[in-house]
Design an enzyme around this catalytic site. Structure first.
Site, PDB file in Angstrom:
ATOM      1  CG  ASP A  66      -2.027  -0.885   1.192  1.00 58.72           C
ATOM      2  OD1 ASP A  66      -2.454  -1.108  -0.196  1.00 58.72           O
ATOM      3  OD2 ASP A  66      -2.727  -1.154   2.172  1.00 58.72           O
ATOM      4  N   GLY A  67       1.848   1.272   0.770  1.00 57.06           N
ATOM      5  CA  GLY A  67       2.986   2.473   0.974  1.00 57.06           C
ATOM      6  C   GLY A  67       3.438   2.632  -0.450  1.00 57.06           C
TER       7      GLY A  67
END
Length: 285
Positions: A68-69
């Protein structure tokens, strides 16, 4: 023939192995591929190398290999260009990703056959005013913009206005201003509501407020938030998606509104947000 850009977070386990497999599959199905320069070097495919800042010129779609980052970082970079992004999760939760390494071939085939839909996600934009002058602007985020203290044991006071109407004052660890996409991230940990990404709203979530009455609030996406920041110490920061941090000063005023562009995600027709929510948060079926 589609041109696909592939951007990779090489710090993830098996990233190089999965990159090689993606190159093989994309070329197998007859599409053109461009790679960020680090990925091209690691794969020994200099013929596919292209600087990331030129991806939007040549690629029609972007595959992002990471967590997600990684997705948040590339979303901020490519949202303005409107480049649709498919996330392939080799991170932890993978809320923003649509594909998994175990199903790579099917994912590539579905994209190249056009068996997907595009989902536009609201983004936020901030500017910081100091002594009446704008000192930072066009600061964007897909998940959230946070105003917080940068040291343990100290507090920050956020005086909040919406469309110039006074809302409340929160003293504590800070304030999160989130999108529906960010409602399942830090805002959730702070007691904020989960909001469907199909609804265009902005969330205001106090972070560990030192009061009994502070509650999260949901406002319309077309409203502007103004936060007057104060503290008895100089350790104040503005965070963008928890990845970029800008130094704030005493009495800075932070203005946040919806960004003039959105992140475009590639999604499967048969994968619902609520199914993802149950799977990722380990809820009972």
């Amino acid at each position: 023939m589609k041109t696909i850009g592939l951007a990779v977070n090489h710090s993830k386990v098996k990233a190089d192995e999965i990159t090689a497999r993606l190159i093989e599959l994309i070329e197998k199905y007859g599409s053109r591929l461009v790679l960020d320069e680090e990925s091209a070097a690691k794969a020994d495919r200099a013929d596919l190398a292209l600087p990331l800042d030129r991806f939007a010129e040549e690629a029609e779609l972007l595959f992002v290999l990471g967590g997600d980052g990684t997705m948040l970082g590339f979303a901020r970079q490519f949202a303005r260009a409107g480049l649709p992004i498919l996330g392939i999760n080799i991170g932890h939760l993978g809320f923003l990703s649509e594909a998994e390494p175990k199903d790579l071939e099917n994912a590539v085939k579905r994209v190249l056959d056009g068996e997907y839909c595009l989902e536009n996600r609201l983004m936020l934009e901030a500017r910081v005013v100091r002594n009446g002058e704008t000192v930072m602007e066009s600061l964007t985020a897909l998940n959230d913009i946070g105003i917080a203290r940068d040291s343990f044991g100290k507090m920050v006071t956020c005086k909040v206005f919406v469309d110039d109407m006074y809302v409340d004052q929160y003293t504590g660890d800070g304030l999160l201003i989130s999108t529906p996409t960010g409602s399942t991230a830090y805002s959730l940990s702070c007691g904020g509501p989960i909001v469907s990404p199909h609804i265009e709203v902005i969330l205001l979530t106090p972070i560990c407020a030192h009061t009994l009455h502070a509650r999260p609030m949901v406002i319309a996406a077309n409203q502007e938030v103004r936060v007057e920041v104060s503290a008895s110490h100089p350790e104040l920061v503005l965070s963008l998606d928890g990845q970029i941090f800008e130094k704030l000063e005493q009495n800075d005023v932070v203005h946040v509104r919806q960004a003039p562009y959105k992140t475009t995600l590639i999604k499967w027709h048969d994968r619902e947000f609520y199914d993802v929510l149950r799977q990722k948060l380990h809820r009972a079926p």
